[in-house]
Enzyme design. Structure first.
Site, PDB file in Angstrom:
ATOM      1  N   ASP A   1       1.175   5.248   3.056  1.00  0.00           N
ATOM      2  CA  ASP A   1       0.856   6.669   2.927  1.00  0.00           C
ATOM      3  C   ASP A   1       0.043   6.940   4.179  1.00  0.00           C
ATOM      4  O   ASP A   1      -1.134   6.586   4.253  1.00  0.00           O
ATOM      5  CB  ASP A   1       0.026   6.942   1.670  1.00  0.00           C
ATOM      6  CG  ASP A   1      -0.259   8.431   1.524  1.00  0.00           C
ATOM      7  OD1 ASP A   1      -0.546   9.078   2.557  1.00  0.00           O
ATOM      8  OD2 ASP A   1      -0.203   8.952   0.407  1.00  0.00           O
ATOM      9  N   HIS A   2       0.665   7.529   5.185  1.00  0.00           N
ATOM     10  CA  HIS A   2       0.013   7.523   6.500  1.00  0.00           C
ATOM     11  C   HIS A   2      -1.284   8.339   6.512  1.00  0.00           C
ATOM     12  O   HIS A   2      -2.099   8.177   7.401  1.00  0.00           O
ATOM     13  CB  HIS A   2       0.979   7.948   7.607  1.00  0.00           C
ATOM     14  CG  HIS A   2       1.197   9.417   7.715  1.00  0.00           C
ATOM     15  ND1 HIS A   2       2.023  10.103   6.872  1.00  0.00           N
ATOM     16  CD2 HIS A   2       0.693  10.340   8.569  1.00  0.00           C
ATOM     17  CE1 HIS A   2       2.021  11.387   7.204  1.00  0.00           C
ATOM     18  NE2 HIS A   2       1.213  11.560   8.236  1.00  0.00           N
TER      19      HIS A   2
ATOM     20  N   HIS B   1       0.134  12.290  -0.256  1.00  0.00           N
ATOM     21  CA  HIS B   1      -1.025  12.596   0.600  1.00  0.00           C
ATOM     22  C   HIS B   1      -2.119  13.372  -0.139  1.00  0.00           C
ATOM     23  O   HIS B   1      -3.287  12.999  -0.110  1.00  0.00           O
ATOM     24  CB  HIS B   1      -0.601  13.409   1.822  1.00  0.00           C
ATOM     25  CG  HIS B   1       0.533  12.807   2.606  1.00  0.00           C
ATOM     26  ND1 HIS B   1       0.728  11.449   2.700  1.00  0.00           N
ATOM     27  CD2 HIS B   1       1.526  13.373   3.339  1.00  0.00           C
ATOM     28  CE1 HIS B   1       1.803  11.223   3.456  1.00  0.00           C
ATOM     29  NE2 HIS B   1       2.297  12.363   3.841  1.00  0.00           N
TER      30      HIS B   1
END
Ligand code: BG6
Length: 491
Positions: A182-183, A245
């Protein structure tokens, strides 16, 4: 923190993510001296490329997207460890070749048998790829070395599909071998949420229902869907970014203090708070979705979602979503959390605004505080990284008038260090085996449990409202907050 002997295999190496993020991140890590000298990069895709062709593609991607300056000697060292394996995911010969490439690199570059396999491919291919890795002996680490799988979102499109995917992945890999990206968790400002809350004394005492009125989490994008019609249509904004996010941002903002800063303790606390999230009963009143219509953005005329290439003109996919959530625990009961995201909005900005209750009493006369808003702590995730504290202050002059002012912390002013790109940080962590910044299976499934009823409700009720590109989303979103006597911030 420098990675030990290792290599990275990327599946889906011809995709956008690989070119824009992964390849540049590998180069930047090498350039910062964080990769071992023998680091190796293997690309796997259905292309008729030789190693040099692949290296050229990486080279162009690095030249275009890397953050750090291009240095010939760093590049040369990296390029010598690049290999390409042509083939598709059904092709046993290709996987045999991949295994040979890995073994050859262990011998020639000293990668020590340590390889991470990055699945930058649509989730429907996950089962096939992980099974092939198993079948060809690539998933099981040789004695004294490691093998890891890196999985990109989306992890399914609802709870059921996520569970199925997780099951397949875990038939092959142990939980501690799997790194789900999950950047957002790789972003400096997101990691700073926990530092802010738990390395300081001044925020935590007021970080609860006794002082907080509500919380707004906004992820606004100015871009449209670009060339991603195939991925986006049928998925939509809520699945694309709220499920992962925004719920991660919410979890970090609301979780209890972990007993230690390690993956296990973080998981425990995030999971606890995600499990306490409550979706309102009246979803019609507390959720809104929209779809961008044509409009103007940055001085350019842009088309609406339904006119984008590759989009079904009758599509009901949301490009904007706003939802209200509550958390049923002692700290947060009764505090609404408003989450919103959208494409083609006024500007690109992600922020978490913790908005406080008004002072219970004011000794000043009513006219003095007329203009006063509510105190707020705003964590500015991007692009203007930092934090703002908003409070009331006396306006200079001969009368007692009080007005909102803000106090800013900006990364650029406080630090000389530059922030690594999220993918740089995350790839390094994978190579180091540090799982702190990676959501685990349970979190992913818990997040789907929150989103599923909302998606089901939307699927059964009408269409998303149209909103003009370049604006701030559908009117219904303003009405949703107005009903609660609140309004959205205009970041
Ligand atoms: C991705 C979404 O996860 O995040 C994209 O799939 C979105 O739709 C992107 O554009 C935004 O990332 P960032 O880092 O630019 O905020």
């Amino acid at each position: 923190r420098i990675a030990g002997p290792s290599g990275l295999v990327i599946f889906g190496v011809t995709g956008d993510l690989s070119r824009k993020k992964l390849m540049p991140a590998v180069y930047d890590l090498a350039n910062r001296g964080l990769l071992p000298p023998g680091f190796s990069l293997v690309g796997f895709a259905r292309r008729d490329w030789a190693d040099q062709d692949f290296a050229q593609v990486v080279h162009d991607a690095v030249r275009e997207h890397a953050r750090t300056p291009f240095r010939e000697e760093v590049w040369q060292q990296l390029a010598e460890g690049m290999r390409f394996v042509p083939g598709d995911f059904d092709d046993d010969t290709a996987f045999k070749q991949l295994r040979e490439a890995v073994e050859e690199l262990n011998a020639s570059r000293g990668t020590g048998g340590n390889f991470a396999f990055y699945l930058s491919v649509p989730p429907r291919f996950f089962p096939k790829v992980v099974r092939q890795l198993k079948k060809h002996g690539l998933a099981d680490p040789p004695e004294g070395s490691w093998r890891r799988a890196v999985i990109e979102k989306p992890f399914g499109h609802d709870l059921k599909s996520a569970e199925e995917l997780n099951k397949v992945v875990h038939e092959v890999f142990e939980p501690d071998q799997v790194f789900r990206i999950d950047h957002y968790l790789g972003k400096e400002t997101v990691q700073n949420i926990l530092a802010l809350r738990f390395a300081n004394q001044m925020y935590e005492p007021v970080w609860n229902r006794s002082y907080v009125d509500h919380v707004q989490i906004t992820m606004a994008e100015d871009i449209g869907i670009g060339g991603r019609a195939g991925y986006y249509d049928g998925i939509g904004a809520a699945r694309d970014v709220i499920q992962n996010h925004l719920l991660q941002l919410m979890a970090l903002t609301t979780m209890e203090e972990p007993i230690a800063f390690d993956a296990e303790s973080l998981l425990t606390e995030k999971l606890k708070v995600l499990r306490s999230v409550r979706v309102p009963d009246d979803l019609g009143a507390h959720t809104v979705r929209g779809q961008y219509a044509a409009g103007w953005q940055g001085g350019e005329e842009v088309v609406g979602y339904l006119q984008e290439d590759g989009i079904d003109p009758k599509s009901k996919t949301d490009t904007y979503a706003a939802i209200k959530l509550e958390i049923d625990n002692r700290r947060w009961a009764g505090v609404p959390f408003y989450l919103r995201t959208g494409k083609r909005l006024g500007r690109r900005v992600t922020e978490i605004a913790v908005v406080f209750q008004r002072a219970p009493h004011s000794p000043f006369d009513h006219t003095a505080t007329e203009e006063l808003g509510q105190n707020a702590v705003v964590i500015r995730v991007q692009p203007d990284e930092g934090m703002t504290v908003r409070f009331g202050s006396k306006v200079p002059g001969t009368s007692m008038e009080i007005r909102d002012v803000s106090m800013d912390f900006a990364y650029g002013e406080s630090f000389t260090e530059s922030s690594p790109e999220a993918y740089e940080r995350l790839i390094l962590d994978v190579l180091l085996g540090d799982a702190n910044l990676f959501p685990r299976t349970e979190e992913v499934e818990e997040s789907w449990k929150i989103l599923d009823p909302i998606e089901e409700y939307w699927a059964a009720h009408g269409r998303p409202a149209q909103y003009a590109s370049g604006g701030w989303g559908p009117e219904a979103a303003d009405e949703m907050l107005a009903r609660d006597g609140r309004s959205w911030r205009r970041p």
